[in-house]
Write a protein that holds these residues in place. Structure first.
Motif, PDB file in Angstrom:
ATOM      1  N   ALA A 168       0.825  -1.205   0.000  1.00 26.14           N
ATOM      2  CA  ALA A 168       0.000   0.000   0.000  1.00 26.14           C
ATOM      3  C   ALA A 168       0.862   1.259   0.000  1.00 26.14           C
ATOM      4  O   ALA A 168       0.566   2.242  -0.693  1.00 26.14           O
ATOM      5  CB  ALA A 168      -0.925  -0.008   1.216  1.00 26.14           C
ATOM      6  N   ALA A 169       1.948   1.242   0.769  1.00 23.92           N
ATOM      7  CA  ALA A 169       2.814   2.415   0.853  1.00 23.92           C
ATOM      8  C   ALA A 169       3.507   2.708  -0.474  1.00 23.92           C
ATOM      9  O   ALA A 169       3.805   3.863  -0.791  1.00 23.92           O
ATOM     10  CB  ALA A 169       3.861   2.214   1.951  1.00 23.92           C
ATOM     11  N   ALA A 170       3.741   1.656  -1.253  1.00 23.39           N
ATOM     12  CA  ALA A 170       4.483   1.817  -2.511  1.00 23.39           C
ATOM     13  C   ALA A 170       3.592   2.148  -3.703  1.00 23.39           C
ATOM     14  O   ALA A 170       4.096   2.413  -4.792  1.00 23.39           O
ATOM     15  CB  ALA A 170       5.280   0.543  -2.803  1.00 23.39           C
ATOM     16  N   THR A 171       2.284   2.123  -3.520  1.00 22.36           N
ATOM     17  CA  THR A 171       1.376   2.247  -4.674  1.00 22.36           C
ATOM     18  C   THR A 171       0.309   3.312  -4.457  1.00 22.36           C
ATOM     19  O   THR A 171      -0.859   3.082  -4.741  1.00 22.36           O
ATOM     20  CB  THR A 171       0.711   0.894  -4.977  1.00 22.36           C
ATOM     21  OG1 THR A 171       0.038   0.422  -3.790  1.00 22.36           O
ATOM     22  CG2 THR A 171       1.731  -0.141  -5.417  1.00 22.36           C
ATOM     23  N   VAL A 172       0.701   4.459  -3.951  1.00 24.94           N
ATOM     24  CA  VAL A 172      -0.250   5.571  -3.799  1.00 24.94           C
ATOM     25  C   VAL A 172      -0.294   6.352  -5.103  1.00 24.94           C
ATOM     26  O   VAL A 172       0.700   6.962  -5.496  1.00 24.94           O
ATOM     27  CB  VAL A 172       0.162   6.501  -2.647  1.00 24.94           C
ATOM     28  CG1 VAL A 172      -0.818   7.666  -2.521  1.00 24.94           C
ATOM     29  CG2 VAL A 172       0.247   5.725  -1.332  1.00 24.94           C
TER      30      VAL A 172
END
Length: 257
Positions: A168-172
């Motif tokens: 989730a943190a890498a795909t905003v």
């Protein structure tokens, strides 16, 4: 608004997808795309700032986004279609149906809302603040807590949770701040009584973002709307994708029978 990049699959009656804020067609519908494409011609436009669509240079509006989705379907040669709207995609779908009543044949509204409650605005303002602070791990943790259902999170191992947060943190998507700002501005309550097409409201019963309060408001406000429940948080595509697919297909199959 820039031209929207689209995923197009399948054949049959038209089905336009409207995804959620900070999501995307692949992110929000990926696990059920093949199942939908088995029966329908699926058109999945990505909002500005997601997928292959450049970020908008001006603030997004509900009317502009609704019109852009309808235009995207027309560019693929699909003149009439149902719309499946997830989260922010729900009010987008509703506004599209009101503005283009000759084009939209049915609605499926999942984990959605007509107007954010004070509690939901608190959540979205916190989301927006975390985006501005530029701390992806902290943002991912917050979104997991308000996005995923408690029963889903409770079943994850520590390793599975860490993998979920890292992903989730890498795909905003870069357009997420614009989407969150639009959520704050949504108010389609006056549109609900104007709908005169088959509509299914799917309530995600463990939802901590767009809570069941919002789902019932939709169902109660739309004449003749059907109501179904699925025991997930705000992420049915991650928590119970096959059950979600089954609800959508059963309703649309009945509409087209």
């Amino acid at each position: 608004m820039s031209e929207l990049a689209c995923i197009v699959r399948g054949s049959g009656p038209g089905l336009l997808l409207a995804h959620g804020g900070g999501g995307g067609i692949q992110a929000n519908y990926g696990p059920i795309l093949d199942g939908l494409a088995e029966r329908y011609q699926v058109i999945g436009p990505d909002y500005p700032g997601t997928g292959g669509t450049p970020r908008a240079t001006e603030p997004l509006t509900l009317d502009g986004l609704a019109d852009a989705l309808v235009e995207a379907a027309g560019e693929e040669g699909v003149e009439t279609f149902a719309i499946a709207g997830y989260s922010l995609g729900g009010p987008v779908a509703i506004r599209a149906a009101v503005r283009h009543p000759d084009r939209v044949t049915a609605l499926v509204l999942t984990a959605s809302f007509a107007h954010p409650s004070a509690r939901m605005r608190l959540a979205t303002r916190t989301w927006r603040k975390l985006l501005d602070e530029g701390d992806p791990p902290r943002l991912a943790a917050f979104l997991a807590l308000i996005g995923a259902g408690a029963s889903f999170l409770d079943r994850l191992s520590a390793e599975e949770l860490e993998a979920m947060l890292a992903g989730a943190a890498a795909t905003v998507p870069p357009g997420t701040p614009d989407h969150v700002d639009l959520v704050e501005a949504v108010d389609v309550r006056a549109d609900l009584t104007r709908l005169d097409i088959p509509t299914l409201v799917i309530s995600t019963t463990e939802d901590q973002l767009a809570t069941p309060y919002h789902h019932r408001q939709l169902a109660d406000g739309i004449p003749g709307a059907k109501f179904a429940e699925i025991a997930t948080g705000h992420l049915p595509f991650a928590e119970r994708p096959q059950e979600w697919l089954g609800l959508i297909r059963a309703f649309l199959d009945e509409v087209h029978r």
